[in-house]
Scaffold this motif. Sequence first.
Motif, PDB file in Angstrom:
ATOM      1  N   ARG A  72       0.886  -1.235   0.117  1.00 41.10           N
ATOM      2  CA  ARG A  72       0.041  -0.087  -0.005  1.00 41.10           C
ATOM      3  C   ARG A  72       0.876   1.183   0.068  1.00 41.10           C
ATOM      4  O   ARG A  72       2.081   1.201  -0.001  1.00 41.10           O
ATOM      5  N   ALA A  73       0.359   2.311  -0.196  1.00 41.72           N
ATOM      6  CA  ALA A  73       0.949   3.562  -0.321  1.00 41.72           C
ATOM      7  C   ALA A  73       1.889   3.680   0.999  1.00 41.72           C
ATOM      8  O   ALA A  73       1.173   4.183   2.145  1.00 41.72           O
ATOM      9  N   GLY A  74       3.147   3.539   0.989  1.00 41.00           N
ATOM     10  CA  GLY A  74       3.958   3.846   2.406  1.00 41.00           C
ATOM     11  C   GLY A  74       3.850   2.560   3.207  1.00 41.00           C
ATOM     12  O   GLY A  74       4.340   2.709   4.668  1.00 41.00           O
ATOM     13  N   LYS A  75       3.304   1.617   3.008  1.00 39.29           N
ATOM     14  CA  LYS A  75       3.013   0.507   3.941  1.00 39.29           C
ATOM     15  C   LYS A  75       3.147  -0.699   3.391  1.00 39.29           C
ATOM     16  O   LYS A  75       3.035  -1.064   1.972  1.00 39.29           O
ATOM     17  N   ILE A  76       3.507  -2.031   4.242  1.00 39.53           N
ATOM     18  CA  ILE A  76       3.296  -3.289   3.822  1.00 39.53           C
ATOM     19  C   ILE A  76       2.389  -3.988   4.582  1.00 39.53           C
ATOM     20  O   ILE A  76       2.667  -4.048   5.771  1.00 39.53           O
ATOM     21  N   VAL A  77       1.200  -4.418   4.024  1.00 39.65           N
ATOM     22  CA  VAL A  77       0.237  -5.042   4.841  1.00 39.65           C
ATOM     23  C   VAL A  77       0.226  -6.738   4.829  1.00 39.65           C
ATOM     24  O   VAL A  77       0.526  -7.039   3.979  1.00 39.65           O
ATOM     25  N   VAL A  78       0.558  -7.243   6.021  1.00 35.65           N
ATOM     26  CA  VAL A  78       0.515  -8.771   6.248  1.00 35.65           C
ATOM     27  C   VAL A  78      -0.678  -9.530   6.678  1.00 35.65           C
ATOM     28  O   VAL A  78      -1.217  -9.029   7.692  1.00 35.65           O
ATOM     29  N   GLU A  79      -1.259 -10.160   5.972  1.00 35.41           N
ATOM     30  CA  GLU A  79      -2.567 -11.033   6.585  1.00 35.41           C
ATOM     31  C   GLU A  79      -2.355 -12.408   6.660  1.00 35.41           C
ATOM     32  O   GLU A  79      -1.793 -12.862   5.644  1.00 35.41           O
ATOM     33  N   GLU A 111       5.092   0.290   8.095  1.00 32.67           N
ATOM     34  CA  GLU A 111       5.512   1.603   7.547  1.00 32.67           C
ATOM     35  C   GLU A 111       6.598   1.505   7.035  1.00 32.67           C
ATOM     36  O   GLU A 111       7.809   1.589   7.804  1.00 32.67           O
ATOM     37  N   VAL A 112       6.793   1.783   5.689  1.00 34.39           N
ATOM     38  CA  VAL A 112       8.194   1.861   5.003  1.00 34.39           C
ATOM     39  C   VAL A 112       8.141   2.894   4.002  1.00 34.39           C
ATOM     40  O   VAL A 112       7.013   3.395   3.355  1.00 34.39           O
ATOM     41  N   PRO A 113       9.138   3.633   3.735  1.00 34.90           N
ATOM     42  CA  PRO A 113       9.299   4.569   2.483  1.00 34.90           C
ATOM     43  C   PRO A 113       8.884   3.938   1.058  1.00 34.90           C
ATOM     44  O   PRO A 113       9.179   2.696   1.265  1.00 34.90           O
ATOM     45  N   LYS A 114       8.609   4.617   0.156  1.00 37.02           N
ATOM     46  CA  LYS A 114       8.367   4.265  -1.353  1.00 37.02           C
ATOM     47  C   LYS A 114       9.856   3.440  -1.673  1.00 37.02           C
ATOM     48  O   LYS A 114      10.918   3.908  -1.550  1.00 37.02           O
ATOM     49  N   GLY A 115       9.615   2.202  -2.289  1.00 40.73           N
ATOM     50  CA  GLY A 115      10.687   1.435  -2.593  1.00 40.73           C
ATOM     51  C   GLY A 115      10.515   0.138  -2.907  1.00 40.73           C
ATOM     52  O   GLY A 115       9.353  -0.519  -2.822  1.00 40.73           O
ATOM     53  N   THR A 116      11.258  -0.741  -3.290  1.00 42.72           N
ATOM     54  CA  THR A 116      11.345  -2.108  -3.387  1.00 42.72           C
ATOM     55  C   THR A 116      12.109  -2.824  -2.036  1.00 42.72           C
ATOM     56  O   THR A 116      13.158  -2.451  -1.725  1.00 42.72           O
ATOM     57  N   MET A 150       7.069  -4.322  -4.087  1.00 44.94           N
ATOM     58  CA  MET A 150       7.185  -2.653  -4.502  1.00 44.94           C
ATOM     59  C   MET A 150       6.273  -1.780  -3.624  1.00 44.94           C
ATOM     60  O   MET A 150       5.026  -2.014  -3.966  1.00 44.94           O
ATOM     61  N   VAL A 151       6.662  -0.757  -2.951  1.00 43.36           N
ATOM     62  CA  VAL A 151       5.785   0.147  -2.165  1.00 43.36           C
ATOM     63  C   VAL A 151       5.695   1.311  -2.940  1.00 43.36           C
ATOM     64  O   VAL A 151       6.723   2.021  -3.042  1.00 43.36           O
TER      65      VAL A 151
END
Length: 285
Positions: free
Chosen positions: A229-236, A265-270, A283-284
């Motif tokens: 997601r925008a600025g995020k990695i969501v784990v379910e 929460e992470v910056p934009k990037g891979t 890729m965020v």
Amino acid sequence: TAWYNNLPDGPVYIKKFFYAYKGTMPANTSFTIDAGTLQICGGAFSGCSGLTFVTCYAETPPAIYSSFSRQDTLRVPYKSIKAYRADAFWGNFKVIQGIGATLIDNVEEVTVKADTTTALFCWPALATVTHYVLEVYTDSSNMRSFTFGVSGEMITAKMSWTEIEEMAAQHLGYAYTVTGLTPETRYYYRLESKDDSGRVWDSKSGTFTTKSSMGLTIKTAPLVGVFARAGKIVVEGYAQCDVSVYDLTGRLVPQRTNVTNCTLEVPKGTYIVRKGKEVGKVMVP
């Protein structure tokens, strides 16, 4: 003798022995020694100050009892390069080039050994080629180009890496390491060669993928239950597991232990995400 005096100017052979060069050799002469020549007699090249380039087709270095006024460039069958290099006389030439093969027109003749941020390229160096251009890129807007002049001897893609690296250490042939690459990234490459006649040959485009800096095996398919997601990695998930996120330099960014669901929460990037035992790229935006 009358026999010798009646011969035209140029090379004189007696069976498989090169006897002499008769007459005055023109300046900047390129001279060829026939295949099967066993010996070059004493004084054969006496006074041949115009000789600058020698091509010898003999697979076994001929015994030689003469000397060249200059020892600049020698061309020999590429399978015999090591033998000529090891010879006490022939090995004194400044450059020894391989002959008897075609120009590079097939990607199989280029060997690539990729690591995390580097890729070692090896390819044949042939006598008819004046320069090579190696292009490495991820897309047409991100291309790096490297130009090489003639270096001499030949490295073949069929050699073991130990042999290739040993030859490269001795400056035999073309072996070049491209640095500054991104881990776990697919790259394309193309090698262009140009011969003495100005003909340009392009190898087919090849590909290689750099290794992960974490030493992990990355899944090509998306990780199940991991979303960008925008600025995020969501784990379910449905069961608790450890979740680790790395940037492409191998640095651990955030980490969660024994979680079922989490948002990082992470910056934009891979990023490289490890969820339990599975590893994938995200890729965020």
